[in-house]
Design a protein around this motif. Structure first.
Motif, PDB file in Angstrom:
ATOM      1  N   UNK A 161      44.045  52.196   4.553  1.00  0.00           N
ATOM      2  CA  UNK A 161      45.401  52.303   3.982  1.00  0.00           C
ATOM      3  C   UNK A 161      45.525  51.409   2.754  1.00  0.00           C
ATOM      4  N   UNK A 162      45.093  50.161   2.899  1.00  0.00           N
ATOM      5  CA  UNK A 162      45.204  49.208   1.783  1.00  0.00           C
ATOM      6  C   UNK A 162      44.411  49.682   0.564  1.00  0.00           C
ATOM      7  N   UNK A 163      43.247  50.288   0.816  1.00  0.00           N
ATOM      8  CA  UNK A 163      42.415  50.754  -0.294  1.00  0.00           C
ATOM      9  C   UNK A 163      42.952  52.024  -0.947  1.00  0.00           C
ATOM     10  N   UNK A 164      43.932  52.667  -0.290  1.00  0.00           N
ATOM     11  CA  UNK A 164      44.565  53.853  -0.879  1.00  0.00           C
ATOM     12  C   UNK A 164      45.669  53.485  -1.871  1.00  0.00           C
ATOM     13  N   UNK A 165      46.027  52.213  -1.913  1.00  0.00           N
ATOM     14  CA  UNK A 165      47.144  51.789  -2.774  1.00  0.00           C
ATOM     15  C   UNK A 165      46.874  52.056  -4.253  1.00  0.00           C
ATOM     16  N   UNK A 166      45.761  51.585  -4.832  1.00  0.00           N
ATOM     17  CA  UNK A 166      45.612  51.727  -6.291  1.00  0.00           C
ATOM     18  C   UNK A 166      45.798  53.145  -6.812  1.00  0.00           C
ATOM     19  N   UNK A 167      45.135  54.117  -6.181  1.00  0.00           N
ATOM     20  CA  UNK A 167      45.209  55.497  -6.672  1.00  0.00           C
ATOM     21  C   UNK A 167      46.594  56.122  -6.502  1.00  0.00           C
ATOM     22  N   UNK A 168      47.447  55.479  -5.685  1.00  0.00           N
ATOM     23  CA  UNK A 168      48.809  55.998  -5.482  1.00  0.00           C
ATOM     24  C   UNK A 168      49.766  55.566  -6.593  1.00  0.00           C
ATOM     25  N   UNK A 169      49.344  54.633  -7.423  1.00  0.00           N
ATOM     26  CA  UNK A 169      50.215  54.071  -8.459  1.00  0.00           C
ATOM     27  C   UNK A 169      50.189  54.977  -9.689  1.00  0.00           C
ATOM     28  N   UNK A 170      51.052  55.976  -9.671  1.00  0.00           N
ATOM     29  CA  UNK A 170      51.038  57.009 -10.710  1.00  0.00           C
ATOM     30  C   UNK A 170      52.084  56.727 -11.784  1.00  0.00           C
ATOM     31  N   UNK A 171      51.701  56.723 -13.048  1.00  0.00           N
ATOM     32  CA  UNK A 171      52.671  56.503 -14.121  1.00  0.00           C
ATOM     33  C   UNK A 171      53.759  57.576 -14.128  1.00  0.00           C
ATOM     34  N   UNK A 172      54.982  57.156 -14.403  1.00  0.00           N
ATOM     35  CA  UNK A 172      56.126  58.069 -14.488  1.00  0.00           C
ATOM     36  C   UNK A 172      56.175  58.643 -15.910  1.00  0.00           C
ATOM     37  N   UNK A 218      49.644  45.982  13.636  1.00  0.00           N
ATOM     38  CA  UNK A 218      49.633  47.436  13.407  1.00  0.00           C
ATOM     39  C   UNK A 218      49.075  48.196  14.611  1.00  0.00           C
ATOM     40  N   UNK A 219      48.289  47.520  15.450  1.00  0.00           N
ATOM     41  CA  UNK A 219      47.639  48.195  16.570  1.00  0.00           C
ATOM     42  C   UNK A 219      46.463  49.062  16.137  1.00  0.00           C
ATOM     43  N   UNK A 220      46.028  48.892  14.881  1.00  0.00           N
ATOM     44  CA  UNK A 220      44.902  49.663  14.354  1.00  0.00           C
ATOM     45  C   UNK A 220      43.703  48.741  14.144  1.00  0.00           C
ATOM     46  N   UNK A 221      42.506  49.280  14.267  1.00  0.00           N
ATOM     47  CA  UNK A 221      41.333  48.471  13.924  1.00  0.00           C
ATOM     48  C   UNK A 221      41.328  48.125  12.440  1.00  0.00           C
ATOM     49  N   UNK A 222      40.610  47.060  12.108  1.00  0.00           N
ATOM     50  CA  UNK A 222      40.588  46.579  10.722  1.00  0.00           C
ATOM     51  C   UNK A 222      40.189  47.678   9.741  1.00  0.00           C
ATOM     52  N   UNK A 223      39.218  48.513  10.118  1.00  0.00           N
ATOM     53  CA  UNK A 223      38.742  49.564   9.199  1.00  0.00           C
ATOM     54  C   UNK A 223      39.851  50.540   8.833  1.00  0.00           C
ATOM     55  N   UNK A 224      40.729  50.851   9.795  1.00  0.00           N
ATOM     56  CA  UNK A 224      41.828  51.787   9.513  1.00  0.00           C
ATOM     57  C   UNK A 224      42.912  51.123   8.659  1.00  0.00           C
ATOM     58  N   UNK A 256      47.092  58.680   4.344  1.00  0.00           N
ATOM     59  CA  UNK A 256      45.876  58.288   5.063  1.00  0.00           C
ATOM     60  C   UNK A 256      45.931  58.711   6.527  1.00  0.00           C
ATOM     61  N   UNK A 257      47.119  58.571   7.154  1.00  0.00           N
ATOM     62  CA  UNK A 257      47.210  58.742   8.605  1.00  0.00           C
ATOM     63  C   UNK A 257      48.178  59.833   9.056  1.00  0.00           C
ATOM     64  N   UNK A 258      48.840  60.481   8.105  1.00  0.00           N
ATOM     65  CA  UNK A 258      49.846  61.472   8.462  1.00  0.00           C
ATOM     66  C   UNK A 258      51.214  60.824   8.588  1.00  0.00           C
ATOM     67  N   UNK A 259      52.272  61.621   8.634  1.00  0.00           N
ATOM     68  CA  UNK A 259      53.640  61.081   8.579  1.00  0.00           C
ATOM     69  C   UNK A 259      54.122  60.398   9.855  1.00  0.00           C
ATOM     70  N   UNK A 260      53.523  60.720  10.999  1.00  0.00           N
ATOM     71  CA  UNK A 260      54.046  60.167  12.253  1.00  0.00           C
ATOM     72  C   UNK A 260      53.871  58.644  12.297  1.00  0.00           C
ATOM     73  N   UNK A 312      41.676  42.133   0.559  1.00  0.00           N
ATOM     74  CA  UNK A 312      42.123  43.264   1.373  1.00  0.00           C
ATOM     75  C   UNK A 312      41.417  43.264   2.731  1.00  0.00           C
ATOM     76  N   UNK A 313      40.146  42.872   2.742  1.00  0.00           N
ATOM     77  CA  UNK A 313      39.394  42.837   4.009  1.00  0.00           C
ATOM     78  C   UNK A 313      39.999  41.826   4.988  1.00  0.00           C
ATOM     79  N   UNK A 314      40.356  40.654   4.476  1.00  0.00           N
ATOM     80  CA  UNK A 314      40.984  39.629   5.329  1.00  0.00           C
ATOM     81  C   UNK A 314      42.325  40.112   5.842  1.00  0.00           C
ATOM     82  N   UNK A 315      43.120  40.702   4.957  1.00  0.00           N
ATOM     83  CA  UNK A 315      44.425  41.215   5.383  1.00  0.00           C
ATOM     84  C   UNK A 315      44.258  42.287   6.449  1.00  0.00           C
TER      85      UNK A 315
END
Length: 198
Positions: A73-84, A63-69, A23-27, A52-55
């Motif tokens: 990240x939190x909303x990117x979690x589901x699609x990252x869960x790839x079956x092995x 994190x020093x990031x606005x809630x939207x950012x 979502x934000x790059x490796x740095x 997720x919105x409350x978190x």
């Protein structure tokens, strides 16, 4: 025998640093992943008691990031869960050998809703997910809930999880336990325990 699988880092990938990087790059991804996911709020998302919105809002200070950012990240979690693929092959083999398979996972609503579209569930006879029952591993109640829900006897079950604490909690209730490290080791242990044909 009934074989019970954890999901994250066992059946599907779980890589918090990779999620942040996507979502934000490796740095600074390591630190940001630590501040987001290694926090009690994330456990409450898994328990189903925090959105997720409350978190995302509550995480702004750390994190020093606005809630939207944070939310992105939190909303990117589901699609990252790839079956092995290697684990899916093992699951299919175990199912073919006549074992009944179950899943027991600490996971939030969005993640399990996403994962349910995958075809591997056809090998499973049931699942218990923390957000849906408001209980979490390693609390004894979630293991008891699984046993009662599917009419299982503890001594006829084997639980596979990457967390030693979660496995120990299962063993304390008389459930067999296996700490997962990787698929080849898991396969070898199942072979030596007699769960797979030699």
């Amino acid at each position: 025998m009934a074989i019970i699988f954890d999901l994250g880092r066992v059946v599907v990938s779980w890589d918090p640093v990779g999620i942040v990087s996507s979502v934000r790059g490796p740095q600074g991804a390591d630190l940001l992943a630590e501040r987001l996911f290694n926090h009690p709020d994330w456990l409450e998302v898994d328990r189903g008691t925090m959105s997720l919105h409350t978190m995302a809002r509550q995480a702004q200070g750390r994190t020093g990031l606005p809630a939207a950012q944070n939310l992105a990240i939190l909303q990117a979690v589901p699609a990252s869960l790839l079956p092995d693929p290697a684990m899916l092959t093992l699951i299919e083999t175990l199912h073919g050998a006549g074992h009944t398979l179950y899943a027991l996972s600490n996971m939030g609503h969005a993640s399990i809703d996403w994962l349910e579209q995958h075809a591997f569930w056809r090998f499973f006879s049931g699942k218990v997910v923390s957000a849906r029952v408001r209980m979490m591993k390693p609390e004894p109640d979630i293991y008891r809930y699984l046993l009662v829900s599917f009419d299982l006897k503890a001594e006829e079950c084997l639980f596979i999880d990457d967390s030693p604490a979660n496995v120990a909690a299962a063993q304390a209730l008389g459930i067999g336990g296996l700490v997962f490290t990787d698929v080849p080791s898991c396969r070898q242990q199942l072979l030596s325990l007699g769960y797979l044909p030699g």
